[in-house]
Design a protein around this motif. Structure first.
Motif, mmCIF file in Angstrom:
data_model
loop_
_atom_site.group_PDB
_atom_site.id
_atom_site.type_symbol
_atom_site.label_atom_id
_atom_site.label_comp_id
_atom_site.label_asym_id
_atom_site.label_seq_id
_atom_site.Cartn_x
_atom_site.Cartn_y
_atom_site.Cartn_z
ATOM 1 N N LEU A 94 -52.551 1.585 31.719
ATOM 2 C CA LEU A 94 -52.935 0.969 32.994
ATOM 3 C C LEU A 94 -54.445 1.089 33.138
ATOM 4 O O LEU A 94 -55.045 2.029 32.612
ATOM 5 C CB LEU A 94 -52.353 1.761 34.162
ATOM 6 C CG LEU A 94 -50.986 1.486 34.728
ATOM 7 C CD1 LEU A 94 -50.835 2.275 36.029
ATOM 8 C CD2 LEU A 94 -50.744 0.024 34.984
ATOM 9 N N ARG A 97 -56.985 3.225 38.772
ATOM 10 C CA ARG A 97 -57.306 2.629 40.074
ATOM 11 C C ARG A 97 -57.949 3.671 41.003
ATOM 12 O O ARG A 97 -57.648 4.876 40.882
ATOM 13 C CB ARG A 97 -56.025 2.169 40.779
ATOM 14 C CG ARG A 97 -55.110 1.287 39.979
ATOM 15 C CD ARG A 97 -55.492 -0.143 40.188
ATOM 16 N NE ARG A 97 -54.456 -1.108 39.912
ATOM 17 C CZ ARG A 97 -53.979 -1.451 38.714
ATOM 18 N NH1 ARG A 97 -54.336 -0.804 37.644
ATOM 19 N NH2 ARG A 97 -53.105 -2.426 38.601
ATOM 20 N N GLU A 99 -57.038 4.299 43.932
ATOM 21 C CA GLU A 99 -55.954 5.010 44.638
ATOM 22 C C GLU A 99 -55.615 6.331 43.946
ATOM 23 O O GLU A 99 -55.263 7.325 44.586
ATOM 24 C CB GLU A 99 -54.639 4.206 44.634
ATOM 25 C CG GLU A 99 -54.623 2.915 45.354
ATOM 26 C CD GLU A 99 -54.982 1.776 44.427
ATOM 27 O OE1 GLU A 99 -56.201 1.639 44.162
ATOM 28 O OE2 GLU A 99 -54.106 1.031 43.986
ATOM 29 N N ASN A 189 -48.678 9.607 38.103
ATOM 30 C CA ASN A 189 -48.753 8.242 38.627
ATOM 31 C C ASN A 189 -47.736 7.457 37.811
ATOM 32 O O ASN A 189 -48.068 6.839 36.811
ATOM 33 C CB ASN A 189 -50.161 7.669 38.450
ATOM 34 C CG ASN A 189 -50.200 6.190 38.827
ATOM 35 O OD1 ASN A 189 -49.288 5.681 39.484
ATOM 36 N ND2 ASN A 189 -51.243 5.495 38.397
ATOM 37 N N PRO A 190 -46.464 7.520 38.223
ATOM 38 C CA PRO A 190 -45.399 6.909 37.414
ATOM 39 C C PRO A 190 -45.341 5.407 37.678
ATOM 40 O O PRO A 190 -45.999 4.912 38.607
ATOM 41 C CB PRO A 190 -44.149 7.594 37.961
ATOM 42 C CG PRO A 190 -44.462 7.808 39.405
ATOM 43 C CD PRO A 190 -45.938 8.071 39.480
ATOM 44 N N PRO A 191 -44.561 4.664 36.892
ATOM 45 C CA PRO A 191 -44.329 3.273 37.271
ATOM 46 C C PRO A 191 -43.587 3.242 38.605
ATOM 47 O O PRO A 191 -42.665 4.046 38.815
ATOM 48 C CB PRO A 191 -43.450 2.738 36.135
ATOM 49 C CG PRO A 191 -42.915 3.933 35.436
ATOM 50 C CD PRO A 191 -43.856 5.062 35.689
ATOM 51 N N TYR A 192 -43.989 2.363 39.521
ATOM 52 C CA TYR A 192 -43.282 2.311 40.814
ATOM 53 C C TYR A 192 -43.163 0.895 41.381
ATOM 54 O O TYR A 192 -42.902 0.704 42.565
ATOM 55 C CB TYR A 192 -43.929 3.259 41.828
ATOM 56 C CG TYR A 192 -45.424 3.079 42.072
ATOM 57 C CD1 TYR A 192 -45.912 1.973 42.751
ATOM 58 C CD2 TYR A 192 -46.330 4.057 41.673
ATOM 59 C CE1 TYR A 192 -47.274 1.839 43.007
ATOM 60 C CE2 TYR A 192 -47.698 3.930 41.912
ATOM 61 C CZ TYR A 192 -48.162 2.817 42.585
ATOM 62 O OH TYR A 192 -49.499 2.682 42.839
ATOM 63 N N VAL A 193 -43.382 -0.102 40.540
ATOM 64 C CA VAL A 193 -43.253 -1.479 41.004
ATOM 65 C C VAL A 193 -41.810 -1.920 40.743
ATOM 66 O O VAL A 193 -41.231 -1.577 39.714
ATOM 67 C CB VAL A 193 -44.257 -2.390 40.266
ATOM 68 C CG1 VAL A 193 -44.117 -3.836 40.733
ATOM 69 C CG2 VAL A 193 -45.688 -1.891 40.467
ATOM 70 N N LEU A 203 -50.613 -8.427 37.835
ATOM 71 C CA LEU A 203 -50.674 -7.264 36.940
ATOM 72 C C LEU A 203 -50.220 -7.637 35.524
ATOM 73 O O LEU A 203 -49.894 -6.768 34.719
ATOM 74 C CB LEU A 203 -49.760 -6.153 37.490
ATOM 75 C CG LEU A 203 -50.018 -5.706 38.924
ATOM 76 C CD1 LEU A 203 -48.894 -4.795 39.426
ATOM 77 C CD2 LEU A 203 -51.356 -4.994 39.044
ATOM 78 N N ALA A 210 -45.663 0.920 32.183
ATOM 79 C CA ALA A 210 -46.404 1.758 33.127
ATOM 80 C C ALA A 210 -46.268 1.273 34.561
ATOM 81 O O ALA A 210 -46.711 1.942 35.492
ATOM 82 C CB ALA A 210 -47.881 1.785 32.734
ATOM 83 N N LEU A 211 -45.652 0.106 34.742
ATOM 84 C CA LEU A 211 -45.592 -0.491 36.076
ATOM 85 C C LEU A 211 -44.188 -0.526 36.661
ATOM 86 O O LEU A 211 -43.965 -0.172 37.813
ATOM 87 C CB LEU A 211 -46.095 -1.941 36.016
ATOM 88 C CG LEU A 211 -47.578 -2.168 35.774
ATOM 89 C CD1 LEU A 211 -47.834 -3.635 35.452
ATOM 90 C CD2 LEU A 211 -48.386 -1.740 36.988
ATOM 91 N N GLU A 241 -47.960 9.622 42.896
ATOM 92 C CA GLU A 241 -48.446 8.362 43.475
ATOM 93 C C GLU A 241 -47.253 7.430 43.621
ATOM 94 O O GLU A 241 -46.304 7.485 42.830
ATOM 95 C CB GLU A 241 -49.506 7.735 42.552
ATOM 96 C CG GLU A 241 -50.067 6.428 43.135
ATOM 97 C CD GLU A 241 -51.207 5.841 42.321
ATOM 98 O OE1 GLU A 241 -52.048 6.600 41.791
ATOM 99 O OE2 GLU A 241 -51.251 4.602 42.221
#
Ligand code: GLN
Length: 285
Positions: A94, A97, A99, A189-193, A203, A210-211, A241
């Motif tokens: 990724l 970011r 964030e 910061n795991p994938p969370y989408v 994206l 990763a997303l 995250e």
């Protein structure tokens, strides 16, 4: 050539073209032109009347085409600044970011300057979180795990380049390579989408691995909430995250696995973005 292109005119034209795809068309144009002529960006401002040769114009056009097709600047230049560290990135990682700097900041608040704690970063990607924490807490022993060997190679190169030596890198599926260890602080910061999220269109260049995290986007977070219980030190802290709309669900999930003192921090845009939670083994008989 009679109609010689000057730095000034090329910058203006390129910025106008990039404005269609980028919120920072002018800056992108400056970075790409500076790379094409192999000079620092400051050169552009000092020499606006210099002409651009054909080979440089061609190099510029190649990268402008990439940018116009939606490639992030970080993949074109191969670098991204994170927590004042210049990190190498590739399409296997990724793009770090801003964030995620909130996560680093809140984790650092929890780790005293003189602490020699064991810290874990799960799904490290380019190594952003692990390297930022390791550089600010040199006495800590940081472990960074990723399932992607390509991402891990980038993270390791970043550690070498930045001469950060208190991070070790392990390949594996979440906690699997560290299942017999204990950590005072665990970050991810795991994938969370969620699959089908319309944000995915923007994206497209970044790794799906990763997303994406299942239909709800919460699969990885649920797995981490469950599995980190067995590797967190007594009174240790987990920092996750997550998406801007996932705060309440993340808190529920953490609670259901016994995490306590759950607290959420906003990102720079004011969205709830990072949740931290504690775990006390002594409460269990
Ligand atoms: N922060 C990324 C976004 O813009 C998502 C990263 C992730 O899934 N960890 O949506």
């Amino acid at each position: 050539m009679s109609n010689a292109l000057t730095i000034r005119s090329v910058l203006a034209q390129t910025a106008a073209r990039l404005d269609d795809v980028s919120e920072s068309g002018r800056l992108d144009a400056e970075i790409l032109l500076a790379r094409a002529i192999d000079m620092p960006r400051s050169y552009l401002f000092a020499h606006p009347e210099d002409t651009i040769d054909d080979a440089s114009a061609e190099r510029l056009e190649t990268t402008v085409q990439l940018r116009l097709s939606g490639e992030p600047m970080a993949y074109i230049t191969g670098v991204k600044e994170f927590w004042s560290l210049e990190l190498m990135v590739s399409p296997a990682t990724l793009v770090p970011r801003p964030e995620t700097e909130i996560l680093v900041e809140s984790a650092l608040r929890e780790i005293p300057r003189d602490a020699a704690w064991r810290i874990l970063d799960l799904g490290t990607g380019s190594g952003a979180i692990a390297l930022a924490i390791a550089s600010d807490r040199p006495l800590c022993d940081v472990t960074a795990v990723d399932i992607s060997p390509e991402a891990l190679a980038i993270a390791q190169q970043n550690a070498r380049q930045l001469t950060i030596s208190n991070v070790s890198f392990l390949e594996g599926d979440w906690i699997e390579p560290v299942a017999d260890q204990r950590f005072a602080v665990i970050c991810s910061n795991p994938p969370y989408v969620s699959e089908g999220d319309e944000a995915l269109a923007a994206l497209a260049a970044e790794p799906r691995l990763a997303l994406l995290s299942g239909n709800s986007g919460l699969d990885a977070i649920e797995l981490l909430a469950r599995d980190c219980v067995s590797i967190i030190a007594d009174n240790g802290t987990l920092f996750l995250e997550h998406g801007a709309t996932q705060k309440d669900q993340v808190a529920e999930i953490l609670k259901s696995y016994g995490w306590t003192s759950i607290q959420c921090y906003d990102d720079y845009a004011g969205h709830p973005r990072v949740t931290c939670a504690h775990f006390s083994n002594s409460e269990t008989p």
